[in-house]
Design a protein around this motif. Sequence first.
Motif, PDB file in Angstrom:
ATOM      1  N   TYR A  45       0.784  -1.238   0.000  1.00  0.00           N
ATOM      2  CA  TYR A  45       0.000   0.000   0.000  1.00  0.00           C
ATOM      3  C   TYR A  45       0.812   1.282   0.000  1.00  0.00           C
ATOM      4  N   LEU A  46       2.129   1.214   0.092  1.00  0.00           N
ATOM      5  CA  LEU A  46       2.940   2.425   0.079  1.00  0.00           C
ATOM      6  C   LEU A  46       3.853   2.477  -1.137  1.00  0.00           C
ATOM      7  N   GLU A  52      -7.902   2.700  -5.240  1.00  0.00           N
ATOM      8  CA  GLU A  52      -8.918   3.091  -4.264  1.00  0.00           C
ATOM      9  C   GLU A  52     -10.066   2.099  -4.389  1.00  0.00           C
ATOM     10  N   PHE A  53     -10.300   1.310  -3.335  1.00  0.00           N
ATOM     11  CA  PHE A  53     -11.340   0.288  -3.433  1.00  0.00           C
ATOM     12  C   PHE A  53     -12.261   0.241  -2.230  1.00  0.00           C
ATOM     13  N   MET A  54     -11.992   0.978  -1.195  1.00  0.00           N
ATOM     14  CA  MET A  54     -12.808   0.898   0.017  1.00  0.00           C
ATOM     15  C   MET A  54     -14.223   1.447  -0.192  1.00  0.00           C
ATOM     16  N   HIS A  55     -14.433   2.229  -1.228  1.00  0.00           N
ATOM     17  CA  HIS A  55     -15.766   2.752  -1.519  1.00  0.00           C
ATOM     18  C   HIS A  55     -16.648   1.742  -2.241  1.00  0.00           C
ATOM     19  N   VAL A  56     -16.070   0.641  -2.724  1.00  0.00           N
ATOM     20  CA  VAL A  56     -16.836  -0.371  -3.456  1.00  0.00           C
ATOM     21  C   VAL A  56     -17.820  -1.025  -2.491  1.00  0.00           C
ATOM     22  N   GLN A  57     -19.100  -0.925  -2.794  1.00  0.00           N
ATOM     23  CA  GLN A  57     -20.148  -1.415  -1.907  1.00  0.00           C
ATOM     24  C   GLN A  57     -20.287  -2.935  -1.911  1.00  0.00           C
ATOM     25  N   ASP A  58     -20.050  -3.550  -3.065  1.00  0.00           N
ATOM     26  CA  ASP A  58     -20.181  -4.997  -3.195  1.00  0.00           C
ATOM     27  C   ASP A  58     -18.974  -5.661  -2.534  1.00  0.00           C
ATOM     28  N   MET A  59     -19.206  -6.358  -1.415  1.00  0.00           N
ATOM     29  CA  MET A  59     -18.111  -6.949  -0.652  1.00  0.00           C
ATOM     30  C   MET A  59     -17.342  -7.998  -1.457  1.00  0.00           C
ATOM     31  N   GLU A  60     -18.015  -8.739  -2.303  1.00  0.00           N
ATOM     32  CA  GLU A  60     -17.337  -9.736  -3.123  1.00  0.00           C
ATOM     33  C   GLU A  60     -16.344  -9.054  -4.064  1.00  0.00           C
ATOM     34  N   GLN A  61     -16.756  -7.953  -4.680  1.00  0.00           N
ATOM     35  CA  GLN A  61     -15.864  -7.211  -5.565  1.00  0.00           C
ATOM     36  C   GLN A  61     -14.711  -6.581  -4.785  1.00  0.00           C
ATOM     37  N   ARG A  62     -15.019  -6.007  -3.625  1.00  0.00           N
ATOM     38  CA  ARG A  62     -13.983  -5.380  -2.803  1.00  0.00           C
ATOM     39  C   ARG A  62     -12.951  -6.419  -2.353  1.00  0.00           C
ATOM     40  N   MET A  69      -4.508  -7.474  -5.171  1.00  0.00           N
ATOM     41  CA  MET A  69      -3.393  -6.591  -4.813  1.00  0.00           C
ATOM     42  C   MET A  69      -2.461  -7.251  -3.816  1.00  0.00           C
ATOM     43  N   GLU A  70      -3.022  -7.822  -2.764  1.00  0.00           N
ATOM     44  CA  GLU A  70      -2.203  -8.334  -1.674  1.00  0.00           C
ATOM     45  C   GLU A  70      -1.493  -9.636  -2.032  1.00  0.00           C
TER      46      GLU A  70
END
Length: 86
Positions: A45-46, A52-62, A69-70
């Motif tokens: 993350y640095l 930016e993905f924390m705004h994604v409402q669908d938990m499966e997509q998030r 990424m991880e």
Amino acid sequence: MPELDYKHHGFSEADLNETVTVGKYVYGKDTMKFSELAEALKQTYLGTIGLEFMHVQDMEQRNWLQAKMESVLNKPLFTRDEKSIY
């Protein structure tokens, strides 16, 4: 980014040798030392690529985005040919 500093969350250096469960989709391991997790989060993350993905409402997509990424420390694995295209 203070959220990625373990001290920000009340942990101390003594906690760095503790083993934590992270779930297999994160960094490809079920467990890892807290110090390894802290370093992996910093690398993910640095770096120079952000998402930016924390705004994604669908938990499966998030969760999918986070896992993508991880699992590679946010360093896409391109072949030499794929890199030369860009």
